[in-house]
Design an enzyme around this catalytic site. Structure first.
Site, PDB file in Angstrom:
ATOM      1  N   LYS A 154       0.880  -1.182   0.000  1.00  0.00           N
ATOM      2  CA  LYS A 154       0.000   0.000   0.000  1.00  0.00           C
ATOM      3  C   LYS A 154       0.912   1.225   0.000  1.00  0.00           C
ATOM      4  CE  LYS A 154      -1.961   3.053   1.912  1.00  0.00           C
ATOM      5  NZ  LYS A 154      -1.825   4.463   1.453  1.00  0.00           N
ATOM      6  N   GLU A 227       9.096   1.561  10.925  1.00  0.00           N
ATOM      7  CA  GLU A 227      10.167   2.497  10.538  1.00  0.00           C
ATOM      8  C   GLU A 227       9.543   3.880  10.569  1.00  0.00           C
ATOM      9  OE1 GLU A 227      13.253   1.718   9.957  1.00  0.00           O
ATOM     10  OE2 GLU A 227      13.155  -0.452   9.738  1.00  0.00           O
ATOM     11  N   CYS A 261      13.943  10.495   6.402  1.00  0.00           N
ATOM     12  CA  CYS A 261      13.783  10.192   7.834  1.00  0.00           C
ATOM     13  C   CYS A 261      15.089  10.362   8.575  1.00  0.00           C
ATOM     14  CB  CYS A 261      13.223   8.789   8.011  1.00  0.00           C
ATOM     15  SG  CYS A 261      14.189   7.546   7.140  1.00  0.00           S
ATOM     16  N   GLU A 358      10.029  16.445  14.615  1.00  0.00           N
ATOM     17  CA  GLU A 358      10.543  16.240  13.259  1.00  0.00           C
ATOM     18  C   GLU A 358      10.043  17.362  12.338  1.00  0.00           C
ATOM     19  OE1 GLU A 358       8.908  12.921  10.999  1.00  0.00           O
ATOM     20  OE2 GLU A 358      10.926  12.407  10.338  1.00  0.00           O
TER      21      GLU A 358
HETATM   22  P1  NAD Z   1       2.124   8.845   7.104  1.00  0.00           P
HETATM   23  O1  NAD Z   1       2.205   8.223   8.446  1.00  0.00           O
HETATM   24  O2  NAD Z   1       1.236   9.996   6.917  1.00  0.00           O
HETATM   25  O3  NAD Z   1       1.678   7.762   5.999  1.00  0.00           O
HETATM   26  C1  NAD Z   1       2.406   6.573   5.801  1.00  0.00           C
HETATM   27  C2  NAD Z   1       1.496   5.543   5.156  1.00  0.00           C
HETATM   28  O4  NAD Z   1       0.513   5.123   6.096  1.00  0.00           O
HETATM   29  C3  NAD Z   1       0.731   6.047   3.935  1.00  0.00           C
HETATM   30  O5  NAD Z   1       0.750   5.054   2.946  1.00  0.00           O
HETATM   31  C4  NAD Z   1      -0.669   6.261   4.481  1.00  0.00           C
HETATM   32  O6  NAD Z   1      -1.675   6.161   3.514  1.00  0.00           O
HETATM   33  C5  NAD Z   1      -0.771   5.129   5.479  1.00  0.00           C
HETATM   34  N1  NAD Z   1      -1.777   5.293   6.526  1.00  0.00           N
HETATM   35  C6  NAD Z   1      -2.302   6.436   7.021  1.00  0.00           C
HETATM   36  N2  NAD Z   1      -3.199   6.153   7.993  1.00  0.00           N
HETATM   37  C7  NAD Z   1      -3.232   4.809   8.111  1.00  0.00           C
HETATM   38  C8  NAD Z   1      -3.955   3.915   8.947  1.00  0.00           C
HETATM   39  N3  NAD Z   1      -4.818   4.339   9.866  1.00  0.00           N
HETATM   40  N4  NAD Z   1      -3.750   2.585   8.823  1.00  0.00           N
HETATM   41  C9  NAD Z   1      -2.855   2.132   7.925  1.00  0.00           C
HETATM   42  N5  NAD Z   1      -2.144   2.928   7.084  1.00  0.00           N
HETATM   43  C10 NAD Z   1      -2.332   4.255   7.187  1.00  0.00           C
HETATM   44  O7  NAD Z   1       3.630   9.209   6.703  1.00  0.00           O
HETATM   45  P2  NAD Z   1       4.121  10.000   5.419  1.00  0.00           P
HETATM   46  O8  NAD Z   1       3.750  11.431   5.580  1.00  0.00           O
HETATM   47  O9  NAD Z   1       3.734   9.280   4.199  1.00  0.00           O
HETATM   48  O10 NAD Z   1       5.705   9.851   5.553  1.00  0.00           O
HETATM   49  C11 NAD Z   1       6.498  10.741   6.266  1.00  0.00           C
HETATM   50  C12 NAD Z   1       6.927  10.119   7.579  1.00  0.00           C
HETATM   51  O11 NAD Z   1       7.563   8.872   7.314  1.00  0.00           O
HETATM   52  C13 NAD Z   1       7.966  10.946   8.297  1.00  0.00           C
HETATM   53  O12 NAD Z   1       7.674  10.964   9.670  1.00  0.00           O
HETATM   54  C14 NAD Z   1       9.255  10.191   8.056  1.00  0.00           C
HETATM   55  O13 NAD Z   1      10.257  10.379   9.020  1.00  0.00           O
HETATM   56  C15 NAD Z   1       8.768   8.782   8.038  1.00  0.00           C
HETATM   57  N6  NAD Z   1       9.719   7.921   7.331  1.00  0.00           N
HETATM   58  C16 NAD Z   1      10.425   7.025   8.062  1.00  0.00           C
HETATM   59  C17 NAD Z   1      11.366   6.231   7.424  1.00  0.00           C
HETATM   60  C18 NAD Z   1      12.191   5.230   8.204  1.00  0.00           C
HETATM   61  O14 NAD Z   1      12.839   4.410   7.588  1.00  0.00           O
HETATM   62  N7  NAD Z   1      12.206   5.280   9.526  1.00  0.00           N
HETATM   63  C19 NAD Z   1      11.566   6.354   6.042  1.00  0.00           C
HETATM   64  C20 NAD Z   1      10.807   7.285   5.341  1.00  0.00           C
HETATM   65  C21 NAD Z   1       9.882   8.065   5.994  1.00  0.00           C
END
Ligand code: NAD
Length: 509
Positions: A154, A227, A261, A358
């Protein structure tokens, strides 16, 4: 969906509801046993074929990633394409050794053979973010596939097209159908994926969503890899090479417009180096060109979502109102795209949001500290614990590594550990748990089965009745034989065990 850098329409995808997601999970479940039956080596060959196709269509994949996210071609090619290719090769080559059956010593149970066997979970759900739409979804998906699972992916609703292109590449590479399926949609589609009964979940995204996902998974007892976000500190010690440290801080903060991240999100510089470091940082920043992927001169691309711009405005306003000095940037740039000037804040402290939350944008806050001790204390004064970096004499820096609260640390470098496929990637604290990359990434996508095989023909059965044959004395004698302190005590145990044995037995029956 519109392109963050130009405002043009990039494409559209269907928004899958719960029923449609269930169908995908069922299709993946039906395809998985035949895939798991292949040897890791055979699966690895298919991973390498996908790698070949990814390399062949590198420009197309990178261009799509740029259009979806606003990043620049070099960023997409080096991260989304090159690192994903590297990971495919790592998983393909390492899977046979990491997943092989391992003989485990049976200890005193001498007539048993024991093994540890690694098995796939079944169907793995991968929920990903938008910042590197290929790498940050495929790093978990490829590990899961190498370990014999099928994957339903997803992708983020902000950048779903790259995942669909990867699905297409898998077909082109001759993968069996239904092994890698993509469920496009928003958070509700992600939630539906968890509810559809996946056997394991790998989630990359924000802390808030990570918590919600972990709660849902806990309800269903699904193992999860999380992550999550980061607030990576950089420590600059007095003896550091300041040119190198400044270049790394600037690249670490502004690469991918700060939307990584493991971006450098805060810098602590020892007092004596503070001004010299800031001077070098500002010199570097002054040379940065902000612009779209279409302009070859661009160094810093667009911000993918409007929410990023709002958070930048908020963090900068909060810091300045509490006494931070704005030395560069601090403002949005004229459209049509979502561009923000690379921003440097000095004289920041931990009362400011910018040092604790962040930002995920092109913002570099720099704080003066008394000494390494204070830098360490402040670096650890944060709920996140993803990456970190230390610049200074190697010996001194190495002495600080284990004291930093982080899952990853670079010494005299920053960010680049993510380019090493064998190094486990992941965090601690609110940055999550579990790992992608490396051998650990493969183990994460497989579960252990313990197998014990009794050698027939040995008259040695445990547990067995009647229990009185053992009694307290013989059981104690065995404990003494195996664990008594010193040779004499062990010999005494052996004598007791043997002497009390009924005639015609080996002592334990
Ligand atoms: P987000 O949490 O908004 O979304 C991530 C994913 O989760 C999306 O695909 C979204 O549709 C899905 N999602 C949202 N609500 C959900 C739910 N209730 N149940 C299941 N899935 C759901 O994050 P984002 O804005 O896409 O990404 C940015 C964040 O990701 C930042 O905090 C960044 O640090 C983190 N990130 C972490 C890593 C790592 O390796 N630690 C890598 C990249 C990004």
């Amino acid at each position: 969906m519109t392109a963050p850098a130009t405002g043009e329409v990039v494409g559209s995808v269907p928004m899958l509801d719960a029923a449609a997601v269930r169908v995908l999970v069922e299709r993946a479940r039906a395809a998985q046993p035949a895939w798991a039956a292949l040897s890791p080596r055979a699966r690895g060959r298919l991973l390498l074929r996908l790698r070949d196709h990814l390399a062949l269509r590198a420009e197309e994949v990178a261009d799509l990633s740029c259009r979806e996210t606003g990043k620049l071609p070099a960023e997409a090619l080096l991260s989304d394409v090159l690192t994903t290719c590297d990971l495919a090769r790592w998983y393909a080559r390492r899977a046979p050794a990491v997943l092989r059956r391992r003989r485990i010593p049976a200890g005193w149970l001498v007539n048993k053979r024991c093994y540890e066997v690694r098995e796939p979970y079944g169907v793995v759900g991968v929920i990903g973010p938008w910042n590197f739409p290929v790498l940050n979804t495929m790093r978990a998906a490829l590990a899961a596939l190498a370990a014999g699972n099928a994957v339903v992916l997803k992708p983020s609703e902000a950048a779903p097209l790259s995942a669909l292109l990867m699905e297409e590449l898998a077909q082109e590479a001759g993968w069996p159908p239904d092994l890698l399926l993509v469920a496009t949609g928003d958070g509700s589609t992600g939630a539906a994926l968890i509810e559809a009964g996946v056997d394991k979940l790998s989630f990359t995204g924000s802390v808030a969503t990570g918590r919600a996902v972990a709660r849902m998974a806990a309800e269903r007892l699904i193992p999860v890899t999380l992550e999550l976000g980061g607030k990576d500190p950089m420590l600059v010690l007095a003896g550091a090479d300041l040119d190198r440290a400044a270049r790394a801080a600037v690249a670490g903060a502004f690469w991918n417009a700060g939307q990584i991240c493991t971006s450098v999100e805060r810098v602590y510089v020892e007092e004596s180096a503070y001004h010299k470091f800031l001077e070098r940082v500002l010199r570097e920043v002054a040379g940065l060109v902000v612009g779209p992927a279409s302009d070859p001169a661009s160094d810093v691309g667009a911000l993918t979502t409007e929410a990023q711009l709002e958070r930048l405005d908020r963090h900068i306003a909060d810091a300045v109102s509490r006494g931070a000095r704005l030395l560069a940037g601090g403002h949005r740039l004229p459209g049509p795209g979502r561009f923000f000037a690379p921003t440097v804040l000095a004289d920041v402290d931990h009362s400011m949001d910018v040092m604790r939350e962040e930002t995920f944008g092109p913002l570099l806050p720099v704080m003066r500290v008394r000494d390494a001790e204070q830098a360490l204390r402040l670096a650890n004064d944060c709920a996140f614990g993803l990456g970190s970096s230390i610049f200074g004499p190697t010996g001194q820096a190495m002495g600080l590594v284990s004291k930093l609260r982080a899952g990853m640390t670079c010494v005299n470098d920053a960010l680049i550990n993510a380019g090493v496929p064998g190094l486990p990637f992941g965090g601690t604290g609110e940055s999550g748990y579990g790992r992608v990359y490396g051998d650990e990434g493969l183990r994460e996508m497989s579960r252990t089965r313990a197998v014990l095989v009794s050698r027939i023909g040995w008259k040695f059965e445990l547990p067995s009745y009647p229990l009185r044959r053992w009694g307290r004395t013989r059981a104690l004698a065995l404990v003494e034989l195996l664990h008594g302190p010193g040779l004499l005590s062990r010999l005494r145990g052996l004598r007791r065990l043997v002497s009390r044995a009924p005639a015609g037995t080996s002592g334990v029956e």
